[in-house]
Design a protein around this motif. Structure first.
Motif, PDB file in Angstrom:
ATOM      1  N   LEU A   6       0.816  -1.219   0.000  1.00  0.00           N
ATOM      2  CA  LEU A   6       0.000   0.000   0.000  1.00  0.00           C
ATOM      3  C   LEU A   6       0.849   1.267   0.000  1.00  0.00           C
ATOM      4  O   LEU A   6       0.339   2.356  -0.261  1.00  0.00           O
ATOM      5  CB  LEU A   6      -0.952  -0.007   1.204  1.00  0.00           C
ATOM      6  CG  LEU A   6      -2.045  -1.086   1.160  1.00  0.00           C
ATOM      7  CD1 LEU A   6      -2.851  -1.089   2.448  1.00  0.00           C
ATOM      8  CD2 LEU A   6      -2.968  -0.887  -0.039  1.00  0.00           C
ATOM      9  N   GLU A   9       3.790   4.085  -4.602  1.00  0.00           N
ATOM     10  CA  GLU A   9       3.219   5.365  -5.018  1.00  0.00           C
ATOM     11  C   GLU A   9       2.539   5.331  -6.383  1.00  0.00           C
ATOM     12  O   GLU A   9       1.663   6.133  -6.658  1.00  0.00           O
ATOM     13  CB  GLU A   9       4.320   6.437  -5.034  1.00  0.00           C
ATOM     14  CG  GLU A   9       4.861   6.759  -3.655  1.00  0.00           C
ATOM     15  CD  GLU A   9       5.923   7.842  -3.694  1.00  0.00           C
ATOM     16  OE1 GLU A   9       6.082   8.487  -4.750  1.00  0.00           O
ATOM     17  OE2 GLU A   9       6.588   8.048  -2.672  1.00  0.00           O
ATOM     18  N   SER A  10       2.947   4.415  -7.244  1.00  0.00           N
ATOM     19  CA  SER A  10       2.438   4.405  -8.620  1.00  0.00           C
ATOM     20  C   SER A  10       1.028   3.829  -8.713  1.00  0.00           C
ATOM     21  O   SER A  10       0.814   2.628  -8.490  1.00  0.00           O
ATOM     22  CB  SER A  10       3.378   3.602  -9.527  1.00  0.00           C
ATOM     23  OG  SER A  10       2.816   3.470 -10.805  1.00  0.00           O
ATOM     24  N   ASN A  11       0.068   4.696  -9.058  1.00  0.00           N
ATOM     25  CA  ASN A  11      -1.296   4.213  -9.296  1.00  0.00           C
ATOM     26  C   ASN A  11      -1.331   3.269 -10.486  1.00  0.00           C
ATOM     27  O   ASN A  11      -2.116   2.318 -10.526  1.00  0.00           O
ATOM     28  CB  ASN A  11      -2.244   5.392  -9.544  1.00  0.00           C
ATOM     29  CG  ASN A  11      -2.450   6.228  -8.305  1.00  0.00           C
ATOM     30  OD1 ASN A  11      -2.395   5.728  -7.185  1.00  0.00           O
ATOM     31  ND2 ASN A  11      -2.661   7.519  -8.497  1.00  0.00           N
ATOM     32  N   LEU A  12      -0.476   3.558 -11.473  1.00  0.00           N
ATOM     33  CA  LEU A  12      -0.458   2.753 -12.694  1.00  0.00           C
ATOM     34  C   LEU A  12      -0.090   1.301 -12.402  1.00  0.00           C
ATOM     35  O   LEU A  12      -0.588   0.384 -13.052  1.00  0.00           O
ATOM     36  CB  LEU A  12       0.531   3.354 -13.700  1.00  0.00           C
ATOM     37  CG  LEU A  12       0.520   2.759 -15.101  1.00  0.00           C
ATOM     38  CD1 LEU A  12      -0.851   2.935 -15.751  1.00  0.00           C
ATOM     39  CD2 LEU A  12       1.594   3.401 -15.954  1.00  0.00           C
ATOM     40  N   PHE A  14      -0.982  -0.456  -9.892  1.00  0.00           N
ATOM     41  CA  PHE A  14      -2.196  -1.151  -9.444  1.00  0.00           C
ATOM     42  C   PHE A  14      -3.199  -1.311 -10.582  1.00  0.00           C
ATOM     43  O   PHE A  14      -3.961  -2.269 -10.611  1.00  0.00           O
ATOM     44  CB  PHE A  14      -2.823  -0.395  -8.271  1.00  0.00           C
ATOM     45  CG  PHE A  14      -1.967  -0.396  -7.035  1.00  0.00           C
ATOM     46  CD1 PHE A  14      -1.947  -1.498  -6.194  1.00  0.00           C
ATOM     47  CD2 PHE A  14      -1.159   0.682  -6.731  1.00  0.00           C
ATOM     48  CE1 PHE A  14      -1.143  -1.516  -5.055  1.00  0.00           C
ATOM     49  CE2 PHE A  14      -0.354   0.683  -5.600  1.00  0.00           C
ATOM     50  CZ  PHE A  14      -0.343  -0.415  -4.759  1.00  0.00           C
ATOM     51  N   ILE A  15      -3.204  -0.359 -11.512  1.00  0.00           N
ATOM     52  CA  ILE A  15      -4.113  -0.440 -12.660  1.00  0.00           C
ATOM     53  C   ILE A  15      -3.670  -1.546 -13.615  1.00  0.00           C
ATOM     54  O   ILE A  15      -4.499  -2.288 -14.152  1.00  0.00           O
ATOM     55  CB  ILE A  15      -4.162   0.921 -13.407  1.00  0.00           C
ATOM     56  CG1 ILE A  15      -4.818   1.973 -12.509  1.00  0.00           C
ATOM     57  CG2 ILE A  15      -4.910   0.801 -14.740  1.00  0.00           C
ATOM     58  CD1 ILE A  15      -4.661   3.394 -13.026  1.00  0.00           C
ATOM     59  N   LYS A  16      -2.344  -1.668 -13.809  1.00  0.00           N
ATOM     60  CA  LYS A  16      -1.805  -2.589 -14.820  1.00  0.00           C
ATOM     61  C   LYS A  16      -1.811  -4.045 -14.375  1.00  0.00           C
ATOM     62  O   LYS A  16      -1.727  -4.944 -15.209  1.00  0.00           O
ATOM     63  CB  LYS A  16      -0.364  -2.187 -15.166  1.00  0.00           C
ATOM     64  CG  LYS A  16      -0.228  -0.865 -15.879  1.00  0.00           C
ATOM     65  CD  LYS A  16      -0.475  -0.962 -17.362  1.00  0.00           C
ATOM     66  CE  LYS A  16       0.616  -1.709 -18.082  1.00  0.00           C
ATOM     67  NZ  LYS A  16       0.429  -1.696 -19.550  1.00  0.00           N
ATOM     68  N   SER A 133       4.377  17.632  -9.897  1.00  0.00           N
ATOM     69  CA  SER A 133       4.208  17.571  -8.435  1.00  0.00           C
ATOM     70  C   SER A 133       5.491  18.079  -7.791  1.00  0.00           C
ATOM     71  O   SER A 133       6.455  18.414  -8.478  1.00  0.00           O
ATOM     72  CB  SER A 133       3.916  16.134  -7.986  1.00  0.00           C
ATOM     73  OG  SER A 133       5.096  15.341  -8.099  1.00  0.00           O
ATOM     74  N   SER A 166       9.329   6.044 -12.947  1.00  0.00           N
ATOM     75  CA  SER A 166       8.371   5.180 -13.631  1.00  0.00           C
ATOM     76  C   SER A 166       8.396   5.512 -15.107  1.00  0.00           C
ATOM     77  O   SER A 166       8.610   6.663 -15.499  1.00  0.00           O
ATOM     78  CB  SER A 166       6.968   5.394 -13.054  1.00  0.00           C
ATOM     79  OG  SER A 166       6.029   4.565 -13.702  1.00  0.00           O
TER      80      SER A 166
END
Length: 202
Positions: A6, A9-12, A14-16, A133, A166
């Protein structure tokens, strides 16, 4: 382990990946001391690298530039480990796997270098945003697909000490869309014009 997952940091990431893939990758990360690798070459060549120690990405991609790189992902996970996935449009025979393993092992020597052909990129095909950011900047390259393009970019970033947090590289219909999330360690944004001058075709 759940807390570590958790913290990614990479949302991607979790998406991939599916929940099972995330767990399998995380279990692998937990075992890494320096680096580990997986090579699949049944249909097309796929390389997975888990590393704690620095990798000479420009050298690695340069040595493999005779193969067509169609996708690359880099994710900063946990325990100081980065996860690299390289997918190629070509395959290799089982006899060639040890050679690829040797190239990957050699890529952990940061002193190694390789001569690369400069890709043809127009100024309008590169976008740099240093205000994404507080911690990260982004760079996007949309141009024609050229063998060795990613190797050239990665090699130049290695020279400047730029850390890719990333990266997602996709190839469709002879065009590439390369997206980089880059850590603001003082080497990227301060060298923005220098980077453009190096990458853009004159």
């Amino acid at each position: 382990l759940q807390k570590k997952i958790l913290s990614i940091e990479s949302n991607l990431f979790f998406i991939k990946h599916t929940a099972k893939e995330i767990l399998d990758i995380s279990l692998e990360v937990n075992e890494v001391s320096n680096y580990s690798m997986k090579i699949e070459s049944s249909d097309t060549l796929k390389i997975e690298i888990y590393r704690k120690v620095p990798i000479n990405l420009g050298f690695l991609l340069g040595k493999l530039s005779h193969l067509e790189l169609v996708a690359m992902e880099i994710f900063k996970l946990f325990n100081g480990v980065k996860y690299f996935v390289l997918e190629f449009n070509d395959t290799i025979s089982s006899d060639e796997v040890p050679m690829v393993e040797k190239i990957i092992q050699d890529s952990f020597d940061m002193e190694k270098s390789i001569n690369l052909t400069k890709p043809k990129i127009k100024r309008k095909e590169i976008k740099i945003d240093c205000f994404t950011s507080k911690s990260y900047a982004t760079m996007q390259i949309k141009t024609s697909n050229q063998r060795g393009l990613m190797a050239y970019v990665a090699h130049y970033f290695d020279k400047l000490g730029i850390d890719i947090a990333s990266a997602v590289i996709t190839t469709r219909k002879h065009r590439v869309n390369d997206f980089f999330l880059i850590e603001k360690n003082g080497n990227f944004c301060s060298n923005k014009e220098k980077i453009l001058e190096e990458l853009v075709e004159k």
